[in-house]
Design a protein around this motif. Structure first.
Motif, short mmCIF file in Angstrom:
data_model
loop_
_atom_site.label_atom_id
_atom_site.label_comp_id
_atom_site.label_asym_id
_atom_site.label_seq_id
_atom_site.Cartn_x
_atom_site.Cartn_y
_atom_site.Cartn_z
N SER A 118 40.44 44.42 29.44
CA SER A 118 39.10 44.72 30.05
C SER A 118 38.83 43.35 30.74
O SER A 118 39.11 42.29 30.52
CB SER A 118 38.10 45.31 29.16
OG SER A 118 37.54 44.14 28.48
N ARG A 119 37.58 43.39 31.77
CA ARG A 119 37.39 42.18 32.35
C ARG A 119 36.70 41.49 31.42
O ARG A 119 37.22 40.12 31.23
CB ARG A 119 36.22 42.84 33.49
CG ARG A 119 35.64 41.41 34.08
CD ARG A 119 34.55 41.91 34.99
NE ARG A 119 33.90 40.87 35.70
CZ ARG A 119 34.21 40.31 36.97
NH1 ARG A 119 35.05 41.03 37.71
NH2 ARG A 119 33.54 39.48 37.45
N ASP A 167 35.95 36.05 39.40
CA ASP A 167 36.00 37.28 39.96
C ASP A 167 37.33 37.40 40.80
O ASP A 167 37.82 38.74 41.19
CB ASP A 167 34.72 37.16 40.96
CG ASP A 167 33.59 37.65 40.26
OD1 ASP A 167 33.47 38.07 39.13
OD2 ASP A 167 32.33 37.29 40.84
N GLY A 168 37.84 36.36 41.54
CA GLY A 168 39.10 36.38 42.41
C GLY A 168 40.17 36.75 41.48
O GLY A 168 41.06 37.13 41.74
N LEU A 169 40.10 36.08 40.28
CA LEU A 169 41.28 36.50 39.40
C LEU A 169 41.32 38.00 38.95
O LEU A 169 42.60 38.57 39.19
CB LEU A 169 41.24 35.69 38.03
CG LEU A 169 41.88 35.89 36.78
CD1 LEU A 169 43.45 35.63 37.24
CD2 LEU A 169 41.58 35.26 35.60
N CYS A 170 40.17 38.35 38.68
CA CYS A 170 40.18 39.97 38.37
C CYS A 170 40.78 40.68 39.51
O CYS A 170 41.42 41.87 39.33
CB CYS A 170 38.86 40.42 37.92
SG CYS A 170 38.33 39.78 36.36
N GLU A 171 40.24 40.33 40.82
CA GLU A 171 40.71 40.88 42.07
C GLU A 171 42.14 41.12 42.02
O GLU A 171 42.79 42.10 42.62
CB GLU A 171 39.85 40.40 43.08
CG GLU A 171 40.11 41.26 44.55
CD GLU A 171 39.46 42.73 44.16
OE1 GLU A 171 40.15 43.58 45.15
OE2 GLU A 171 38.57 42.88 43.72
N GLY A 172 42.62 39.95 41.86
CA GLY A 172 44.19 39.54 42.18
C GLY A 172 44.82 40.58 41.37
O GLY A 172 46.19 41.03 41.37
N PRO A 220 39.55 22.31 38.68
CA PRO A 220 38.67 23.21 38.93
C PRO A 220 38.69 24.03 40.49
O PRO A 220 38.11 25.02 40.49
CB PRO A 220 37.03 22.11 38.96
CG PRO A 220 37.66 21.18 38.11
CD PRO A 220 39.15 20.94 38.22
N SER A 221 39.20 23.16 41.37
CA SER A 221 39.20 23.97 42.58
C SER A 221 40.24 24.87 42.50
O SER A 221 40.20 26.18 43.36
CB SER A 221 39.48 22.60 43.62
OG SER A 221 40.98 22.33 43.10
N GLN A 222 41.12 24.89 41.50
CA GLN A 222 42.22 25.83 41.49
C GLN A 222 41.68 27.13 40.49
O GLN A 222 41.96 28.32 40.63
CB GLN A 222 43.62 25.42 41.18
CG GLN A 222 44.21 24.53 41.86
CD GLN A 222 45.51 23.89 41.42
OE1 GLN A 222 45.74 24.01 40.34
NE2 GLN A 222 46.39 23.43 42.22
N GLY A 223 40.88 26.95 39.79
CA GLY A 223 40.29 27.74 38.67
C GLY A 223 41.39 28.43 37.76
O GLY A 223 41.35 28.18 36.51
#
Length: 256
Positions: A33-34, A88-93, A69-72
């Motif tokens: 889960s997220r 959020d970008g990670l979860c989307e990917g 930090p810029s890569q996250g």
């Protein structure tokens, strides 16, 4: 009676952690889960996201927080890493993978390396001729360069247990560690049999971390016996085959 097979990694993990003796060898595993992904990344820094059912290492994703930090965040399936600057970008990917079927999140284990390539172990465990669980083979599986998984079908290399551990233990220590893993393998078989009494064979994927602690990543109830043919010591494959023929896992060839 047919040999029992169990596809769900979650189901097998839940049986293993019921054992107080085995619980220490099973990395924390939860349903995907997220929020679980967020909390486990905060606690461990690196996790593996994997399908609840599946073989050959397909669909396994390594996910980690980066030091930049810029890569996250960074996630990787097979060889190609992808960076996401935000959660959020990670979860989307990840959604293109995790949205298809049930996925799990497992605490990441930093594997030992052989010549700078990560490896884990396949521990083959079978019912012997006395119908007792016995560990019959232990082999190393060395990942292809930059690959996430060690599986032979994903480009991994099969090596002897002694060879992959030679950089980390002395010969006498290797022998003692092998005995420890054989006991662990038989204990896994006995514990899974409490829920699945018609199991006859299993392949436990065991990771060794940098402190030499073994971790049972998952257990395959339909292990591939033919990989042991590649070993120079042919007696190992002969024993695997002998037990498998006895319980009907392999079919005898005419004239053999």
């Amino acid at each position: 009676m047919a040999i029992q097979r169990v596809r769900s990694k979650w189901a097998k993990t839940m049986v293993l952690v019921k054992s107080s003796d085995l619980r220490q060898y099973v990395p924390l595993t939860k349903r995907y889960s997220r929020e679980t992904l967020r909390s486990m990344l905060e606690e461990y820094g690196m996790v593996y996201v994997k399908p609840d059912s599946g073989t050959f290492g397909k669909g396994v994703i390594r996910v980690e927080k980066t030091s930049e930090p810029s890569q996250g965040y960074r996630f990787q399936i097979q060889k190609d890493p992808t960076f996401a600057p935000t959660f959020d970008g990670l979860c989307e990917g990840l959604r293109r993978y995790t949205g298809k079927k049930g996925y799990l999140i497992q605490k990441g284990v930093y594997l030992l390396k052989h010549q700078n390539r990560r490896f884990d172990l396949r521990v083959m465990v079978q019912k012997n001729l006395q119908n007792k669980w016995e560990t019959t083979a232990i082999i190393g599986r060395v990942s292809a360069p930059r690959n996430v998984v060690t599986n032979y079908h994903s480009g991994g290399t099969i090596m002897t247990f002694e060879k992959v551990m030679a950089e980390h233990l002395s010969p006498s220590e290797i022998s003692a560690y092998s005995s420890r893993l054989k006991k662990l393998g038989a204990a896994i078989g006995r514990q899974l049999s409490t829920a699945y009494p018609n199991l006859k064979e299993l392949g436990a994927d065991v990771a060794i971390d940098t402190k030499l602690h073994p971790w049972v990543l998952e257990v395959n109830t339909k292990p591939h016996p033919y990989i042991y043919k590649t070993l120079a010591d042919k007696s190992i494959y002969r024993k695997v085959r002998k037990y498998s023929l006895a319980y009907g896992g392999m079919k005898a060839k005419r004239g053999s």
